[in-house]
Design a protein around this motif. Sequence first.
Motif, PDB file in Angstrom:
ATOM      1  N   GLU A 156       0.813  -1.214   0.000  1.00 18.78           N
ATOM      2  CA  GLU A 156       0.000   0.000   0.000  1.00 18.78           C
ATOM      3  C   GLU A 156       0.849   1.268   0.000  1.00 18.78           C
ATOM      4  OE1 GLU A 156      -4.274  -0.829   2.038  1.00 18.78           O
ATOM      5  OE2 GLU A 156      -2.603  -0.553   3.414  1.00 18.78           O
ATOM      6  N   ILE A 157       2.049   1.178   0.545  1.00 17.77           N
ATOM      7  CA  ILE A 157       2.855   2.396   0.717  1.00 17.77           C
ATOM      8  C   ILE A 157       4.091   2.417  -0.167  1.00 17.77           C
ATOM      9  CG2 ILE A 157       2.094   2.533   3.123  1.00 17.77           C
ATOM     10  CD1 ILE A 157       4.884   1.608   3.948  1.00 17.77           C
ATOM     11  N   ARG A 158       4.302   1.362  -0.970  1.00 17.72           N
ATOM     12  CA  ARG A 158       5.562   1.245  -1.707  1.00 17.72           C
ATOM     13  C   ARG A 158       5.812   2.418  -2.647  1.00 17.72           C
ATOM     14  NH1 ARG A 158       9.398  -2.418  -2.492  1.00 17.72           N
ATOM     15  NH2 ARG A 158       8.276  -4.036  -1.341  1.00 17.72           N
ATOM     16  N   SER A 159       4.793   2.888  -3.346  1.00 19.18           N
ATOM     17  CA  SER A 159       5.020   3.973  -4.311  1.00 19.18           C
ATOM     18  C   SER A 159       5.529   5.233  -3.615  1.00 19.18           C
ATOM     19  CB  SER A 159       3.743   4.273  -5.097  1.00 19.18           C
ATOM     20  OG  SER A 159       2.708   4.697  -4.227  1.00 19.18           O
ATOM     21  N   GLN A 160       4.950   5.555  -2.463  1.00 23.40           N
ATOM     22  CA  GLN A 160       5.401   6.737  -1.725  1.00 23.40           C
ATOM     23  C   GLN A 160       6.776   6.497  -1.094  1.00 23.40           C
ATOM     24  OE1 GLN A 160       3.908   9.533  -1.953  1.00 23.40           O
ATOM     25  NE2 GLN A 160       2.000   8.825  -2.883  1.00 23.40           N
ATOM     26  N   LEU A 161       7.034   5.268  -0.718  1.00 18.29           N
ATOM     27  CA  LEU A 161       8.344   4.925  -0.168  1.00 18.29           C
ATOM     28  C   LEU A 161       9.424   5.073  -1.233  1.00 18.29           C
ATOM     29  CD1 LEU A 161       9.995   3.781   2.226  1.00 18.29           C
ATOM     30  CD2 LEU A 161       9.430   1.491   1.392  1.00 18.29           C
ATOM     31  N   GLU A 162       9.161   4.543  -2.426  1.00 18.65           N
ATOM     32  CA  GLU A 162      10.126   4.639  -3.513  1.00 18.65           C
ATOM     33  C   GLU A 162      10.310   6.078  -3.977  1.00 18.65           C
ATOM     34  OE1 GLU A 162       8.566   1.902  -6.368  1.00 18.65           O
ATOM     35  OE2 GLU A 162       9.479   0.152  -5.390  1.00 18.65           O
ATOM     36  N   ALA A 163       9.286   6.907  -3.810  1.00 16.52           N
ATOM     37  CA  ALA A 163       9.386   8.316  -4.174  1.00 16.52           C
ATOM     38  C   ALA A 163      10.109   9.133  -3.110  1.00 16.52           C
ATOM     39  CB  ALA A 163       7.991   8.888  -4.413  1.00 16.52           C
ATOM     40  N   GLY A 164      10.453   8.500  -2.004  1.00 15.96           N
ATOM     41  CA  GLY A 164      11.177   9.192  -0.951  1.00 15.96           C
ATOM     42  C   GLY A 164      10.324  10.114  -0.106  1.00 15.96           C
ATOM     43  N   ARG A 165       9.013   9.892  -0.101  1.00 17.08           N
ATOM     44  CA  ARG A 165       8.117  10.797   0.621  1.00 17.08           C
ATOM     45  C   ARG A 165       7.785  10.304   2.029  1.00 17.08           C
ATOM     46  NH1 ARG A 165       3.115  12.600  -2.786  1.00 17.08           N
ATOM     47  NH2 ARG A 165       3.169  14.282  -1.229  1.00 17.08           N
ATOM     48  N   ILE A 166       8.057   9.024   2.312  1.00 14.34           N
ATOM     49  CA  ILE A 166       7.818   8.511   3.656  1.00 14.34           C
ATOM     50  C   ILE A 166       9.048   7.762   4.149  1.00 14.34           C
ATOM     51  CG2 ILE A 166       5.322   8.330   3.381  1.00 14.34           C
ATOM     52  CD1 ILE A 166       5.695   5.316   3.038  1.00 14.34           C
ATOM     53  N   ARG A 167       9.123   7.609   5.462  1.00 16.16           N
ATOM     54  CA  ARG A 167      10.235   6.918   6.112  1.00 16.16           C
ATOM     55  C   ARG A 167       9.657   5.780   6.961  1.00 16.16           C
ATOM     56  NH1 ARG A 167      12.042  10.862   9.436  1.00 16.16           N
ATOM     57  NH2 ARG A 167      13.369  11.682   7.773  1.00 16.16           N
ATOM     58  N   LEU A 168      10.216   4.585   6.815  1.00 19.68           N
ATOM     59  CA  LEU A 168       9.804   3.463   7.648  1.00 19.68           C
ATOM     60  C   LEU A 168      10.477   3.579   9.012  1.00 19.68           C
ATOM     61  CD1 LEU A 168       9.989   0.450   5.153  1.00 19.68           C
ATOM     62  CD2 LEU A 168       8.091   2.011   5.617  1.00 19.68           C
ATOM     63  N   LEU A 169       9.675   3.368  10.064  1.00 19.22           N
ATOM     64  CA  LEU A 169      10.197   3.461  11.423  1.00 19.22           C
ATOM     65  C   LEU A 169      10.370   2.104  12.086  1.00 19.22           C
ATOM     66  CD1 LEU A 169       8.151   6.482  12.828  1.00 19.22           C
ATOM     67  CD2 LEU A 169      10.392   6.497  11.716  1.00 19.22           C
ATOM     68  N   ALA A 170       9.520   1.133  11.735  1.00 19.09           N
ATOM     69  CA  ALA A 170       9.601  -0.186  12.362  1.00 19.09           C
ATOM     70  C   ALA A 170       8.755  -1.170  11.591  1.00 19.09           C
ATOM     71  CB  ALA A 170       9.130  -0.130  13.813  1.00 19.09           C
ATOM     72  N   VAL A 171       9.090  -2.434  11.717  1.00 20.79           N
ATOM     73  CA  VAL A 171       8.232  -3.508  11.236  1.00 20.79           C
ATOM     74  C   VAL A 171       7.699  -4.243  12.459  1.00 20.79           C
ATOM     75  CG1 VAL A 171      10.204  -5.091  10.977  1.00 20.79           C
ATOM     76  CG2 VAL A 171       8.062  -5.570   9.777  1.00 20.79           C
ATOM     77  N   VAL A 172       6.413  -4.571  12.458  1.00 21.98           N
ATOM     78  CA  VAL A 172       5.804  -5.189  13.636  1.00 21.98           C
ATOM     79  C   VAL A 172       5.631  -6.692  13.427  1.00 21.98           C
ATOM     80  CG1 VAL A 172       4.750  -3.173  14.689  1.00 21.98           C
ATOM     81  CG2 VAL A 172       3.580  -4.294  12.807  1.00 21.98           C
ATOM     82  N   THR A 173       6.750  -7.342  13.140  1.00 28.19           N
ATOM     83  CA  THR A 173       6.818  -8.785  12.984  1.00 28.19           C
ATOM     84  C   THR A 173       7.813  -9.346  13.990  1.00 28.19           C
ATOM     85  OG1 THR A 173       8.464  -8.435  11.244  1.00 28.19           O
ATOM     86  CG2 THR A 173       6.189  -8.797  10.538  1.00 28.19           C
TER      87      THR A 173
END
Length: 318
Positions: free
Chosen positions: A205-222
């Motif tokens: 759901e967020i990959r396009s914005q992630l690849e565009a550099g508009r969001i930053r991942l903070l954690a994975v909940v796994t």
Amino acid sequence: MLTRRSFAAASAAALVPSPLLAQSRYPVPTVTLVTHSSPGGGSDVFLRELIKHLHPVMGVNFAVENVRGGSGATAVARVARARPDGSMFYATTPTYIQTTLLSRPEFGYDALDPLAIVFLDPEVIYTRTESPFRTLADAVAHARANPGRQKWGAANPASLERIAFERMNRLTGARAAVVSHEGGGDLMINVLNGTLDLGIGEIQEIRSQLEAGRIRLLAVVTEARLPDFPDLATAREQGVDLVVTKFRGLAGPKGIPDEVAAIWHEALRRVLESPAYKAQYAKESLVPSLMARDEARRFTTAFAAEVERDLRELGVVR
């Protein structure tokens, strides 16, 4: 709201010869897969990609229906009322269980019969690139120092993501406002414009914005880090004991014959092993976890019991 987009089948001559079809031909020419997700949402993307690879194996036409309303209850009712002949299935996620437990609709998750669990779907917590938070630990530290000041966004009120953020509130003492949304698109807009401090969702759901550099991942909940994001720490590694199990599968109306369930299991097994589909679902960080009907039934029952315990602990249900 109901939208429908059909996927036309390729000609019979283009089909790859299949031992599966030679043994048992599917009983209907067209299968409709129903989702409560809006076009472009997680389940919608999952179904539309899956049927590209299922068609040559099963030799049937597929259509996807986006049935909105009732946090998934309308879509579940649509499938529960269908004929149990293998012509219609629902794309299952934890949402249909949570909606049942919270809203008690006429047709709940137990009105459907699980057909298969296909994937486990990792969830990530993210923020906009301009945010001062570099890690989840940064965000949590700020939330603890400023209780009630942060806003976190999740999907619809019955979603697993909403429950996860409510649990994170309890674990951290943040008292953040958890804001529900109709879909991942609305949620993303509010993260990007600064209305929300954090969002939670699936990689696809967020990959396009992630690849565009508009969001930053903070954690994975796994339980463990993701192979394609080895530098992304888990929530547990950052001091928040939060693990979210999200699944993607299929369920149908009760009474579907065993032969139909067997055809689906074999088709899904073959598709998951195909190099073309592997390349696609690896991009989305999906974890293949194929369960046949009996195992899917047990998994769903156990999952529902766990979710009900979580909701009772949060004081949402009694």
